[in-house]
Design a protein around this motif. Structure first.
Motif, PDB file in Angstrom:
ATOM      1  N   GLU A  73       0.833  -1.204   0.000  1.00 51.13           N
ATOM      2  CA  GLU A  73       0.000   0.000   0.000  1.00 51.13           C
ATOM      3  C   GLU A  73       0.866   1.251   0.000  1.00 51.13           C
ATOM      4  O   GLU A  73       0.550   2.242  -0.672  1.00 51.13           O
ATOM      5  CB  GLU A  73      -0.917  -0.008   1.222  1.00 51.13           C
ATOM      6  N   HIS A  74       1.955   1.221   0.771  1.00 56.32           N
ATOM      7  CA  HIS A  74       2.851   2.367   0.881  1.00 56.32           C
ATOM      8  C   HIS A  74       3.476   2.722  -0.462  1.00 56.32           C
ATOM      9  O   HIS A  74       3.543   3.901  -0.840  1.00 56.32           O
ATOM     10  CB  HIS A  74       3.934   2.055   1.911  1.00 56.32           C
ATOM     11  N   PHE A  75       3.919   1.711  -1.212  1.00 55.91           N
ATOM     12  CA  PHE A  75       4.597   1.945  -2.492  1.00 55.91           C
ATOM     13  C   PHE A  75       3.653   1.880  -3.689  1.00 55.91           C
ATOM     14  O   PHE A  75       4.055   2.175  -4.813  1.00 55.91           O
ATOM     15  CB  PHE A  75       5.731   0.934  -2.685  1.00 55.91           C
ATOM     16  N   GLY A  76       2.408   1.488  -3.469  1.00 52.47           N
ATOM     17  CA  GLY A  76       1.447   1.427  -4.553  1.00 52.47           C
ATOM     18  C   GLY A  76       1.712   0.310  -5.539  1.00 52.47           C
ATOM     19  O   GLY A  76       1.526   0.486  -6.754  1.00 52.47           O
ATOM     20  N   VAL A  77       2.166  -0.831  -5.037  1.00 49.95           N
ATOM     21  CA  VAL A  77       2.460  -1.978  -5.898  1.00 49.95           C
ATOM     22  C   VAL A  77       1.810  -3.224  -5.300  1.00 49.95           C
ATOM     23  O   VAL A  77       1.173  -3.166  -4.252  1.00 49.95           O
ATOM     24  CB  VAL A  77       3.987  -2.192  -6.047  1.00 49.95           C
ATOM     25  N   SER A  78       1.984  -4.372  -5.973  1.00 46.26           N
ATOM     26  CA  SER A  78       1.419  -5.616  -5.474  1.00 46.26           C
ATOM     27  C   SER A  78       2.298  -6.206  -4.382  1.00 46.26           C
ATOM     28  O   SER A  78       3.481  -5.877  -4.255  1.00 46.26           O
ATOM     29  CB  SER A  78       1.285  -6.625  -6.613  1.00 46.26           C
ATOM     30  N   ARG A  79       1.712  -7.101  -3.606  1.00 44.99           N
ATOM     31  CA  ARG A  79       2.486  -7.783  -2.565  1.00 44.99           C
ATOM     32  C   ARG A  79       3.585  -8.639  -3.182  1.00 44.99           C
ATOM     33  O   ARG A  79       4.660  -8.796  -2.588  1.00 44.99           O
ATOM     34  CB  ARG A  79       1.556  -8.628  -1.700  1.00 44.99           C
ATOM     35  N   GLU A  80       3.348  -9.204  -4.350  1.00 41.14           N
ATOM     36  CA  GLU A  80       4.377 -10.012  -5.013  1.00 41.14           C
ATOM     37  C   GLU A  80       5.597  -9.157  -5.358  1.00 41.14           C
ATOM     38  O   GLU A  80       6.740  -9.588  -5.203  1.00 41.14           O
ATOM     39  CB  GLU A  80       3.808 -10.657  -6.276  1.00 41.14           C
ATOM     40  N   THR A  81       5.353  -7.915  -5.808  1.00 45.08           N
ATOM     41  CA  THR A  81       6.464  -7.013  -6.112  1.00 45.08           C
ATOM     42  C   THR A  81       7.252  -6.701  -4.846  1.00 45.08           C
ATOM     43  O   THR A  81       8.487  -6.691  -4.850  1.00 45.08           O
ATOM     44  CB  THR A  81       5.939  -5.710  -6.739  1.00 45.08           C
ATOM     45  N   VAL A  82       6.546  -6.447  -3.736  1.00 43.06           N
ATOM     46  CA  VAL A  82       7.212  -6.199  -2.449  1.00 43.06           C
ATOM     47  C   VAL A  82       8.025  -7.421  -2.037  1.00 43.06           C
ATOM     48  O   VAL A  82       9.161  -7.304  -1.572  1.00 43.06           O
ATOM     49  CB  VAL A  82       6.176  -5.837  -1.365  1.00 43.06           C
ATOM     50  N   ARG A  83       7.448  -8.610  -2.222  1.00 44.48           N
ATOM     51  CA  ARG A  83       8.130  -9.845  -1.846  1.00 44.48           C
ATOM     52  C   ARG A  83       9.437 -10.003  -2.626  1.00 44.48           C
ATOM     53  O   ARG A  83      10.471 -10.368  -2.079  1.00 44.48           O
ATOM     54  CB  ARG A  83       7.201 -11.035  -2.097  1.00 44.48           C
ATOM     55  N   GLN A  84       9.398  -9.682  -3.917  1.00 46.71           N
ATOM     56  CA  GLN A  84      10.604  -9.770  -4.744  1.00 46.71           C
ATOM     57  C   GLN A  84      11.641  -8.731  -4.319  1.00 46.71           C
ATOM     58  O   GLN A  84      12.845  -9.015  -4.289  1.00 46.71           O
ATOM     59  CB  GLN A  84      10.243  -9.586  -6.216  1.00 46.71           C
TER      60      GLN A  84
END
Length: 247
Positions: free
Chosen positions: A48-59
């Motif tokens: 939510e903070h970066f405006g991306v998907s959780r998968e992107t955060v995970r990577q």
């Protein structure tokens, strides 16, 4: 740092999104948004903070893990950049106005599970009439010439993310003594960066002041609101605080 991160330094627009997010997250770790050793927000919050998907955060987190900048255990991910953890400023005591030990003052504190006082619900994002954890504090100076009363209300965010606060719900009977002096430390250990705003106003026709403290986190989510009344019974009122020396 002893070494740079080859995968997240000197990025270009053609780089994958997860590398750009890794670079942004690394920047926040370096500027102290998340102190070394503290837990990072969860994947959902970072997404939510970066405006991306959780998968992107995970990577992105995996990139930082490979570089030794983030470590993950059963409690979540932690920043591992070198440096001393940021200590809680001595001025940020809970509740605002709580007396230091050894001044001859008497004090008591309790917690109750009930709707917050008037004016607390909306700033905390609580629906009208919704109960929450409410902390009540009272203290008097040794000569009883200065009395302080404070009422603090916590948001749903604070109670869902800070385990130590959530535990008080089952014992919030309004009678048992409650020790929440470490509330801000608990919030920080839960990965929350604390921002507070204190508003101090003089109460008309009385030697008293009202201090209202509002605390929110790095995502501008409300955490806590405290209203303190200091009845000094004297003309001079002193609001004292201490900041630690830089190291």
């Amino acid at each position: 740092m002893a070494r740079s991160t080859p995968h997240v330094s000197a990025l270009t627009d053609g780089e994958p999104l997860y590398l750009r997010i890794a670079s942004r997250l690394l920047g926040e770790l370096r500027d102290g948004t998340v102190p070394p050793g503290e837990r990072l927000p969860g994947e959902r919050q970072l997404a939510e903070h970066f405006g991306v998907s959780r998968e992107t955060v995970r990577q992105a987190l995996e990139v930082l893990r490979r570089e030794g900048l983030v470590a993950t255990d059963r409690r979540g991910s932690h920043a591992t950049l070198p440096g001393l953890p940021v200590e809680t400023p001595a001025s940020l005591t809970f509740p605002v106005g709580a007396r230091s030990a050894g001044r001859g003052a008497i004090a008591r504190a309790t917690v109750v599970w009930e709707p917050p006082p008037a004016g607390h619900a909306e700033p905390l994002g609580l629906a009208p009439g919704r109960p929450t954890l409410v902390h009540r504090y009272w203290s008097a100076s040794a000569d009883e010439r200065e009395v302080r009363t404070a009422v603090s209300s916590f948001s749903a965010v604070a109670l869902s993310e800070v385990e130590e606060l959530a535990r008080y719900r089952d014992r919030a009977d309004g009678r048992s003594a409650a020790e929440l002096r470490r509330a801000y430390d608990w919030m920080r250990r839960a990965g929350l960066t604390l921002h507070h705003r204190d508003t101090i106003t003089r109460i008309a026709d009385a030697p008293s002041v009202r201090v209202v403290r509002r605390v929110h986190d790095q995502y501008d989510r409300p955490l806590e609101l405290t209203e303190l009344i200091v009845d000094a019974q004297q003309d001079a009122l002193v609001y004292e605080f201490t900041l630690p020396a830089a190291v």
